[in-house]
Design a protein around this motif. Structure first.
Motif, short mmCIF file in Angstrom:
data_model
loop_
_atom_site.label_atom_id
_atom_site.label_comp_id
_atom_site.label_asym_id
_atom_site.label_seq_id
_atom_site.Cartn_x
_atom_site.Cartn_y
_atom_site.Cartn_z
N UNK A 147 14.24 -5.85 2.39
CA UNK A 147 13.30 -6.87 1.93
C UNK A 147 11.86 -6.53 2.28
N UNK A 148 11.65 -5.78 3.38
CA UNK A 148 10.28 -5.43 3.77
C UNK A 148 9.66 -4.46 2.77
N UNK A 149 10.43 -3.42 2.43
CA UNK A 149 9.94 -2.45 1.45
C UNK A 149 9.77 -3.11 0.09
N UNK A 150 10.71 -4.01 -0.23
CA UNK A 150 10.63 -4.71 -1.51
C UNK A 150 9.37 -5.55 -1.59
N UNK A 151 9.06 -6.23 -0.49
CA UNK A 151 7.85 -7.06 -0.47
C UNK A 151 6.61 -6.18 -0.63
N UNK A 152 6.65 -5.03 0.03
CA UNK A 152 5.49 -4.13 -0.06
C UNK A 152 5.30 -3.59 -1.48
N UNK A 153 6.35 -3.00 -2.05
CA UNK A 153 6.16 -2.40 -3.37
C UNK A 153 6.07 -3.47 -4.46
N UNK A 154 6.65 -4.66 -4.18
CA UNK A 154 6.58 -5.75 -5.14
C UNK A 154 5.17 -6.29 -5.23
N UNK A 155 4.45 -6.15 -4.14
CA UNK A 155 3.06 -6.57 -4.12
C UNK A 155 2.23 -5.38 -4.61
N UNK A 156 1.89 -5.40 -5.89
CA UNK A 156 1.25 -4.24 -6.50
C UNK A 156 -0.06 -3.90 -5.79
N UNK A 157 -0.70 -4.96 -5.29
CA UNK A 157 -1.99 -4.77 -4.65
C UNK A 157 -1.82 -4.06 -3.30
N UNK A 158 -0.87 -4.55 -2.48
CA UNK A 158 -0.63 -3.93 -1.17
C UNK A 158 -0.12 -2.50 -1.33
N UNK A 159 0.73 -2.27 -2.34
CA UNK A 159 1.29 -0.93 -2.48
C UNK A 159 0.22 0.07 -2.90
N UNK A 160 -0.79 -0.41 -3.63
CA UNK A 160 -1.91 0.47 -3.99
C UNK A 160 -2.61 0.98 -2.72
N UNK A 161 -2.80 0.07 -1.77
CA UNK A 161 -3.47 0.44 -0.51
C UNK A 161 -2.63 1.47 0.26
N UNK A 162 -1.32 1.22 0.35
CA UNK A 162 -0.41 2.12 1.07
C UNK A 162 -0.44 3.52 0.46
N UNK A 163 -0.40 3.56 -0.86
CA UNK A 163 -0.33 4.84 -1.57
C UNK A 163 -1.64 5.60 -1.44
N UNK A 164 -2.74 4.87 -1.52
CA UNK A 164 -4.05 5.48 -1.39
C UNK A 164 -4.15 6.19 -0.03
N UNK A 165 -3.58 5.54 1.00
CA UNK A 165 -3.67 6.06 2.36
C UNK A 165 -2.95 7.40 2.54
N UNK A 166 -1.90 7.67 1.74
CA UNK A 166 -1.18 8.94 1.88
C UNK A 166 -1.70 10.00 0.92
N UNK A 167 -2.79 9.69 0.24
CA UNK A 167 -3.44 10.71 -0.57
C UNK A 167 -2.90 10.89 -1.97
N UNK A 168 -2.10 9.92 -2.44
CA UNK A 168 -1.65 9.97 -3.84
C UNK A 168 -2.66 9.16 -4.65
N UNK A 169 -3.18 9.72 -5.76
CA UNK A 169 -4.25 9.04 -6.50
C UNK A 169 -3.83 7.70 -7.12
N UNK A 170 -4.73 6.70 -7.07
CA UNK A 170 -4.48 5.41 -7.73
C UNK A 170 -5.59 5.11 -8.73
N UNK A 171 -5.32 4.16 -9.64
CA UNK A 171 -6.31 3.76 -10.65
C UNK A 171 -7.30 2.80 -9.99
N UNK A 172 -8.62 2.97 -10.23
CA UNK A 172 -9.60 2.07 -9.62
C UNK A 172 -9.37 0.62 -10.05
N UNK A 173 -9.50 -0.32 -9.09
CA UNK A 173 -9.31 -1.73 -9.41
C UNK A 173 -9.23 -2.57 -8.16
#
Lengths: 165, 501
Positions: free
Chosen positions: B107-133
């Motif tokens: 449920x924790x991972x689901x909450x994280x990736x389900x929250x598109x906004x929070x997952x963008x932050x997580x992904x940005x932190x590991x150096x995978x490119x995200x779309x500006x927004x």
């Protein structure tokens, strides 16, 4: 035997004549076909036209005939009754709006007596998770609202009626 | 392994999950709403339980009821399928609290990736490119307006808990923004039970390429290559294929590794899909993680030979993935076409109703995952997906040809559907060339709408059938006329009955 078939907004007069084992089909007096080897089984008919044998699935329901061919399905209405209507833009239906599909009335953003401009949203209907906005066919005053938000509605029932000056 | 699983879904995916359960020797409990009491999926279940009225909120989205029914049935786990509660973290938590295994991510991972906004932050932190927004949620219209100005129009409004294109709107200027956000909220609320939306830069003419990943509770992770999903209408995929024509081995390996990194960063478990946009210069951007089995999962199964739904169940039961990254490969080419109850000639308007005739295609390399039967009613309350045709062949061109013929021999009569439309896509030169993007349908609309060249043949067929119908009508009318002529005093007396008691 002569009769009429309607496909969307087009009407076709067709005649079917049988002579021995051959059938003559004439459509709108111009397309003429000679068909042989006609067989009807359950939900499939077969016939031969110009050296090609066609096996065509069909279905019948009240005043409609459904025919599948080439991946498409054709829906014909018998005689002069109008088609499924989904095609007919809502705008053509004068002073009211109705949904081309059955669904849930999500929102009626107008009230009795409101003055609305052509194109204003009068109702939002949702079916299969798609929301469809029904717009005013012309300028007018809201005369009647036949349903309330949350109602299940059928296709082609007037939802909001307008007084058009 | 579990002894009994409850399948909290309907339609083709419920059938798909039930099949996997059967093969594992696991008993199944199906659920249904009032309108679904004779739905197709129930034929595949060992047991079936009514869970509420027809609106999704009352049944397939009713968390309390579904947990309650699961406990009573003795099922140890719930498979949510896709849609409905599949990506609902609240549901996953409710399962955990009730001591029921949720077959999906924790449920924790689901909450994280389900929250598109929070997952963008997580992904940005590991150096995978995200779309500006936007990188935070807000109700403030002014923040939407400012962000749109900052990244520049066009922008896209998306449901924060979204997926499947629901609640999504492309916005081209300031005037449209407010109504698009409102419409997005309404749609998101109805589809996911939550109305938060966010905004990001709209990447024009991208390709949509996603990677399938599996990760177990022991931390083993493997990706099963990509799926190209650029053929979309209303931001919803209708055709998917794998391998993608846009990737070479180097880019494929790079994106695959990025996908695994995203899954690991989210401490994600079970099957997940990492979606990327690929721009015209082959730059890729993280889009979102789909935390569910996806509609298009079968094409991955066809080319890798890995049963994804079985793996979902095995991972949820605590088993290890035995697949090794260097042992999985793509063999041949697979395509999926989604069959919808909708009218492509009328803006894809949904078309619920009764299926009068149904004939499914078959033959080498053809798989049909279906949720319908001849005579069934397609209800207006749910998603219009009816079934999926999946084909496999040695090469892409053979695969396209196979799909085209499979669609030609797929007969669904009684409701409008998109089979002919899908077939015309297969026959389009641009699709065959493989160089397409997410605007393909809009740009090729003219080629894809039925020209009705075949109306002559269809009319001949209709004429035969109609003439027989007319004969029957005329005969009936004749009988009525005869009856009227020979009216007897009995009839004129009106209703009467034979004395009985």
């Amino acid at each position: 035997m002569e009769f009429k078939l309607q496909y969307f907004d087009k009407q076709y007069s067709v005649t079917l004549e049988k002579k021995d084992d051959l059938y003559g089909v004439v459509i709108n007096d111009e397309m003429k076909y000679q068909v042989s080897d006609f067989v009807r089984q359950q939900n499939i008919i077969s016939f031969r036209l110009n050296e090609t044998i066609y096996n065509i699935y069909f279905a019948e329901d009240r005043d409609k005939v459904y025919v599948a061919f080439g991946g498409d399905s054709f829906i014909f209405d018998l005689e002069k009754r109008t088609t499924a209507g989904a095609r007919r833009p809502v705008e053509e239906r004068g002073n009211s709006v109705s949904s081309p599909m059955p669904g849930l009335l999500v929102k009626v953003p107008v009230s009795l007596g409101d003055k609305v401009a052509a194109g204003a949203t009068l109702a939002i209907v949702e079916a299969m998770k798609m929301q469809n906005e029904l717009r005013a066919p012309s300028d007018g005053i809201v005369k009647k609202i036949n349903f309330k938000e949350g109602d299940q509605i059928d296709a082609f029932q007037p939802i909001v009626e307008l007084d058009i000056e | 392994m579990f002894k009994k699983i409850l399948i909290a879904n309907r339609g083709e995916i419920a059938v798909r999950v039930a099949r996997a359960c059967r093969e594992l020797g696991v008993a199944t409990v199906g659920v249904y709403s009032t309108t679904d009491k004779s739905a197709y999926h129930l034929r595949f279940m060992d047991d079936a339980v009514w869970i509420g009225d027809s609106p999704p909120q009352a049944s397939y989205l009713n968390i309390e009821k579904i947990i309650d029914v699961t406990k009573k049935s003795g099922a140890e786990a719930i498979h949510p399928g896709y849609g409905f509660l599949a990506e609902n973290a609240q549901f996953a938590r409710a399962c955990e609290d009730a001591g029921v295994v949720f077959i999906g991510p924790n449920s924790k991972a689901l909450a994280l990736v389900g929250d598109k906004v929070a997952s963008r932050t997580t992904v940005k932190a590991i150096g995978v490119p995200i779309i500006p927004g936007m990188e935070g949620l807000t109700e403030e219209m002014s923040i939407f307006k400012n962000m749109a100005k900052e990244v520049g129009y066009p922008v896209i409004v998306k449901a924060s808990l979204g997926g499947g294109g629901k609640g999504m709107r492309i916005v081209y200027n300031d005037e449209e923004l407010e109504s698009c956000v409102a419409a997005g909220r309404r749609e998101a609320k109805s589809a996911f039970g939550d109305d938060s939306v966010y905004l990001e830069k709209y990447v024009d003419r991208p390709r949509h390429v996603e990677f399938q990943v599996l990760r177990d509770h022991q931390g083993n992770v493997v990706h099963l290559f990509e799926r190209e999903c650029s053929i979309q209408r209303r931001h919803q995929k209708i055709i998917e294929e794998t391998p993608s024509q846009a990737l070479d081995d180097k880019l494929r390996a790079k994106m695959g590794e990025a996908a695994k990194k995203v899954i690991e960063a989210a401490d994600y478990t079970n099957a997940g899909t990492v979606e990327f946009l690929l721009d015209e210069n082959k730059n890729f951007y993280f889009l979102e993680v789909n935390a569910r089995v996806q509609v298009e999962h079968p094409i991955t199964e066809m080319v890798t030979g890995v049963d994804l739904v079985r793996h979902q169940i095995m991972i949820a039961a605590g088993e290890r993935i035995t697949l090794k990254q260097d042992e999985v490969s793509q063999h041949g080419h697979a395509i999926e076409s989604r069959i919808y109850a909708e009218d492509p000639e009328n803006n894809f308007l949904p078309s619920p109703g009764k299926i009068l005739t149904l004939v499914e295609p078959s033959g080498p390399g053809i798989r049909v995952d279906s949720g319908i039967y001849q005579g069934c009613d397609v209800p207006p309350q749910y998603d219009p997906i009816l079934s999926k045709v999946i084909v496999w062949a040695e090469t892409r061109s053979m695969s396209i040809s196979r799909m085209s013929h499979a669609l030609q021999h797929y007969i669904i009569l009684g409701i409008r559907n998109n089979i002919g439309f899908l077939k015309r896509i297969m026959d389009t030169q641009k699709f065959i060339e493989g160089n397409y993007h997410t605007h393909f349908l809009d740009e090729n609309e003219a080629d894809l709408i039925s020209k009705h060249d075949d109306i002559g043949i269809a009319l001949i067929a209709a004429t035969f059938i109609a003439s027989e119908k007319k004969r029957v009508y005329d005969a009936r009318a004749g009988t009525r006329a005869e009856l009227q002529k020979s009216m007897t005093p009995w009839r004129e007396l009106g209703h009467w009955e034979i004395c009985g008691h």
